[in-house]
Write a protein that holds these residues in place. Structure first.
Motif, PDB file in Angstrom:
ATOM      1  N   VAL A   1       0.822  -1.210   0.000  1.00 53.50           N
ATOM      2  CA  VAL A   1       0.000   0.000   0.000  1.00 53.50           C
ATOM      3  C   VAL A   1       0.852   1.254   0.000  1.00 53.50           C
ATOM      4  O   VAL A   1       0.589   2.211  -0.733  1.00 53.50           O
ATOM      5  N   ARG A   2       1.916   1.282   0.804  1.00 52.79           N
ATOM      6  CA  ARG A   2       2.725   2.511   0.915  1.00 52.79           C
ATOM      7  C   ARG A   2       3.499   2.826  -0.364  1.00 52.79           C
ATOM      8  O   ARG A   2       4.012   3.926  -0.530  1.00 52.79           O
ATOM      9  N   LEU A   3       3.599   1.809  -1.278  1.00 57.95           N
ATOM     10  CA  LEU A   3       4.352   2.033  -2.514  1.00 57.95           C
ATOM     11  C   LEU A   3       3.453   2.304  -3.716  1.00 57.95           C
ATOM     12  O   LEU A   3       3.939   2.550  -4.803  1.00 57.95           O
ATOM     13  N   ARG A   4       2.144   2.236  -3.517  1.00 54.99           N
ATOM     14  CA  ARG A   4       1.236   2.485  -4.642  1.00 54.99           C
ATOM     15  C   ARG A   4       1.192   3.971  -4.955  1.00 54.99           C
ATOM     16  O   ARG A   4       1.135   4.810  -4.057  1.00 54.99           O
ATOM     17  N   GLN A   5       1.188   4.249  -6.252  1.00 51.27           N
ATOM     18  CA  GLN A   5       1.105   5.643  -6.671  1.00 51.27           C
ATOM     19  C   GLN A   5      -0.260   6.219  -6.334  1.00 51.27           C
ATOM     20  O   GLN A   5      -1.283   5.549  -6.447  1.00 51.27           O
ATOM     21  N   ARG A   6      -0.259   7.440  -5.907  1.00 47.88           N
ATOM     22  CA  ARG A   6      -1.533   8.126  -5.762  1.00 47.88           C
ATOM     23  C   ARG A   6      -2.111   8.341  -7.152  1.00 47.88           C
ATOM     24  O   ARG A   6      -1.391   8.513  -8.118  1.00 47.88           O
ATOM     25  N   SER A   7      -3.432   8.324  -7.260  1.00 50.50           N
ATOM     26  CA  SER A   7      -4.060   8.478  -8.561  1.00 50.50           C
ATOM     27  C   SER A   7      -3.727   9.834  -9.170  1.00 50.50           C
ATOM     28  O   SER A   7      -3.844  10.870  -8.522  1.00 50.50           O
ATOM     29  N   ALA A   8      -3.280   9.780 -10.415  1.00 43.04           N
ATOM     30  CA  ALA A   8      -2.992  11.015 -11.129  1.00 43.04           C
ATOM     31  C   ALA A   8      -4.252  11.567 -11.784  1.00 43.04           C
ATOM     32  O   ALA A   8      -4.207  12.566 -12.484  1.00 43.04           O
ATOM     33  N   GLY A   9      -5.378  10.901 -11.553  1.00 45.57           N
ATOM     34  CA  GLY A   9      -6.623  11.378 -12.131  1.00 45.57           C
ATOM     35  C   GLY A   9      -7.374  10.268 -12.838  1.00 45.57           C
ATOM     36  O   GLY A   9      -6.885   9.143 -12.991  1.00 45.57           O
ATOM     37  N   LEU A  10      -8.587  10.597 -13.268  1.00 45.88           N
ATOM     38  CA  LEU A  10      -9.432   9.641 -13.973  1.00 45.88           C
ATOM     39  C   LEU A  10      -9.253   9.791 -15.481  1.00 45.88           C
ATOM     40  O   LEU A  10      -9.063  10.901 -15.981  1.00 45.88           O
ATOM     41  N   VAL A  11      -9.308   8.681 -16.190  1.00 45.26           N
ATOM     42  CA  VAL A  11      -9.309   8.701 -17.655  1.00 45.26           C
ATOM     43  C   VAL A  11     -10.495   7.874 -18.125  1.00 45.26           C
ATOM     44  O   VAL A  11     -10.657   6.713 -17.725  1.00 45.26           O
ATOM     45  N   GLY A  12     -11.335   8.462 -18.950  1.00 47.94           N
ATOM     46  CA  GLY A  12     -12.513   7.773 -19.461  1.00 47.94           C
ATOM     47  C   GLY A  12     -12.186   6.903 -20.660  1.00 47.94           C
ATOM     48  O   GLY A  12     -11.332   7.254 -21.484  1.00 47.94           O
ATOM     49  N   LEU A  13     -12.844   5.765 -20.749  1.00 51.04           N
ATOM     50  CA  LEU A  13     -12.733   4.876 -21.901  1.00 51.04           C
ATOM     51  C   LEU A  13     -14.156   4.534 -22.345  1.00 51.04           C
ATOM     52  O   LEU A  13     -14.908   3.904 -21.605  1.00 51.04           O
ATOM     53  N   ILE A  14     -14.522   4.982 -23.538  1.00 52.76           N
ATOM     54  CA  ILE A  14     -15.878   4.746 -24.043  1.00 52.76           C
ATOM     55  C   ILE A  14     -15.827   3.705 -25.150  1.00 52.76           C
ATOM     56  O   ILE A  14     -15.133   3.866 -26.158  1.00 52.76           O
ATOM     57  N   THR A  15     -16.562   2.592 -24.948  1.00 54.79           N
ATOM     58  CA  THR A  15     -16.630   1.528 -25.948  1.00 54.79           C
ATOM     59  C   THR A  15     -18.077   1.363 -26.405  1.00 54.79           C
ATOM     60  O   THR A  15     -19.003   1.689 -25.671  1.00 54.79           O
TER      61      THR A  15
ATOM     62  N   LEU B   1     -14.481   2.884 -17.228  1.00 55.54           N
ATOM     63  CA  LEU B   1     -15.056   2.288 -18.419  1.00 55.54           C
ATOM     64  C   LEU B   1     -16.519   2.682 -18.555  1.00 55.54           C
ATOM     65  O   LEU B   1     -17.317   2.479 -17.644  1.00 55.54           O
ATOM     66  N   ALA B   2     -16.863   3.258 -19.694  1.00 55.82           N
ATOM     67  CA  ALA B   2     -18.243   3.663 -19.975  1.00 55.82           C
ATOM     68  C   ALA B   2     -18.664   2.970 -21.271  1.00 55.82           C
ATOM     69  O   ALA B   2     -18.031   3.147 -22.309  1.00 55.82           O
ATOM     70  N   THR B   3     -19.716   2.163 -21.199  1.00 56.20           N
ATOM     71  CA  THR B   3     -20.123   1.349 -22.347  1.00 56.20           C
ATOM     72  C   THR B   3     -21.512   1.719 -22.831  1.00 56.20           C
ATOM     73  O   THR B   3     -22.436   1.863 -22.029  1.00 56.20           O
TER      74      THR B   3
END
Length: 348
Positions: free
Chosen positions: A50-64, A92-94
């Motif tokens: 847990v202590r080595l996981r990167q903090r989220s740099a943000g959300l990225v949408g993926l539309i299929t 993920l947005a479908t």
């Protein structure tokens, strides 16, 4: 634990002691070495502490467009993993029939403050769709990348397989097996990948069988009798293949593996054996088609390379170095399995 340390050390090319120092957050490890160990964890499928996981740099949408065709989950997985490795959280947005539209999904993602969006086989691939929506998105400052389907009207980077080359691979393979009456089953004509496959198919047929201007009747036959439009579904492939078989085709090239499975069903309904009587070629190399009956010969879509390129290009856009309005085209590969064979019957 010792075995795991050894695996990680071997993957990263460092000692087990170094791996231990990284995992325990100890100082004295070079940044590049630390990154190699973390990358080894990801490659081997181990969770980072847990202590080595990167903090989220943000959300990225993926539309299929949907998830019933296995190629879309496969692409989503590649893109999702690549984003996660870079510290982003994929959303993920479908689209579903009767559900949210691409525009509604885009609005939802923008409202949630996504850092960027990747569109897969979206309205950008439909030559009849209004592309103004993408200009509006760009005006809002949202970076985006478009996969499958190039449009000269949209100022954005595109990621595509070489659909024309895919058809050349399929036609050349079938011709080498003695087939001359080769049909093409694909989706609605308004989609860019469909138009490109038709171009590649007709050109390959013309070149493979050395048809010139004097062969006007044969050339017309290719475009009118050997190309059949339908839906990108198993049932669509079945309907298209049925029409092509009625016109005397001994081989059918399909624009998706799902359509190819439908083509095999159409052949069997007529009492024909695949590949003894009819050869079938798919497109995508979806998961499990190597295990169908018979295993499907197909043109492999370069999903890993395309997905990683889409993420890399989007992150460059997010980082402030926009990619030019250009198309990155990836070469497909023919995978020969059990659904194609030499044509030995009379009249081949």
């Amino acid at each position: 634990m010792t075995a795991r340390l050894a695996d990680i050390a071997a993957q990263a090319g460092v000692s087990e002691a170094t791996v231990s120092r990284v995992l325990n957050g100890k100082p004295g490890v070079a940044a590049a070495t630390r990154q190699s160990v973390l990358a080894a964890l990801d490659v081997l499928g181990y969770e980072r502490p847990v202590r080595l996981r990167q903090r989220s740099a943000g959300l990225v949408g993926l539309i299929t467009p949907e998830l019933e065709n296995p190629i879309f989950p496969a692409l989503a997985q590649v893109i999702g993993q690549a984003l996660t490795r870079q510290g982003y959280t994929p959303v993920l947005a479908t689209q579903t029939p009767g559900g949210s539209t691409e525009d509604e999904l885009t609005e939802m993602l923008v409202d949630r403050g996504v850092a960027g969006i990747i569109f897969v086989s979206g309205l950008h691939a439909d030559t009849t769709a209004d592309t103004e929506r993408y200009e509006q998105l760009r005006a809002q400052g949202v970076p985006f990348v478009l996969v499958d389907g190039f449009s000269p009207k949209v100022r954005a980077p595109f990621i595509s397989p070489d659909d024309r080359a895919a058809m050349r691979l399929a036609v050349t393979h079938l011709a080498s097996l003695g087939h001359t009456r080769i049909g093409l089953a694909l989706g609605p004509r308004r989609f860019v990948p469909v138009q490109r496959k038709i171009e590649g198919f007709t050109r390959s047929m013309r070149e493979t069988f050395r048809l010139g201007p004097e062969d006007a009747e044969a050339l017309k036959d290719i475009e009118t009798e050997l190309v059949q439009h339908s839906l990108y579904t198993l049932e669509g492939g079945q309907a298209a293949a049925a029409a092509l078989l009625d016109r005397g085709c001994t081989a059918v090239v399909c624009a998706s593996d799902m359509m190819a499975l439908g083509a095999i069903r159409a052949a069997r309904e007529r009492g024909l054996e695949v590949p003894d009587d009819v050869s079938v070629v798919g497109f995508d190399d979806s998961v499990l088609v190597a295990f169908t009956d018979p295993p499907l010969t197909t043109v492999r879509k370069p999903v890993p390379a395309m997905g990683q390129a889409a993420v890399r290009t989007l992150l460059e856009e997010i980082g402030g170095t926009p990619a030019p309005h250009s198309e990155f085209v990836f070469m497909p590969e023919l995978v020969v399995r059990g659904s194609t064979a030499a044509r030995t019957a009379p009249g081949a």
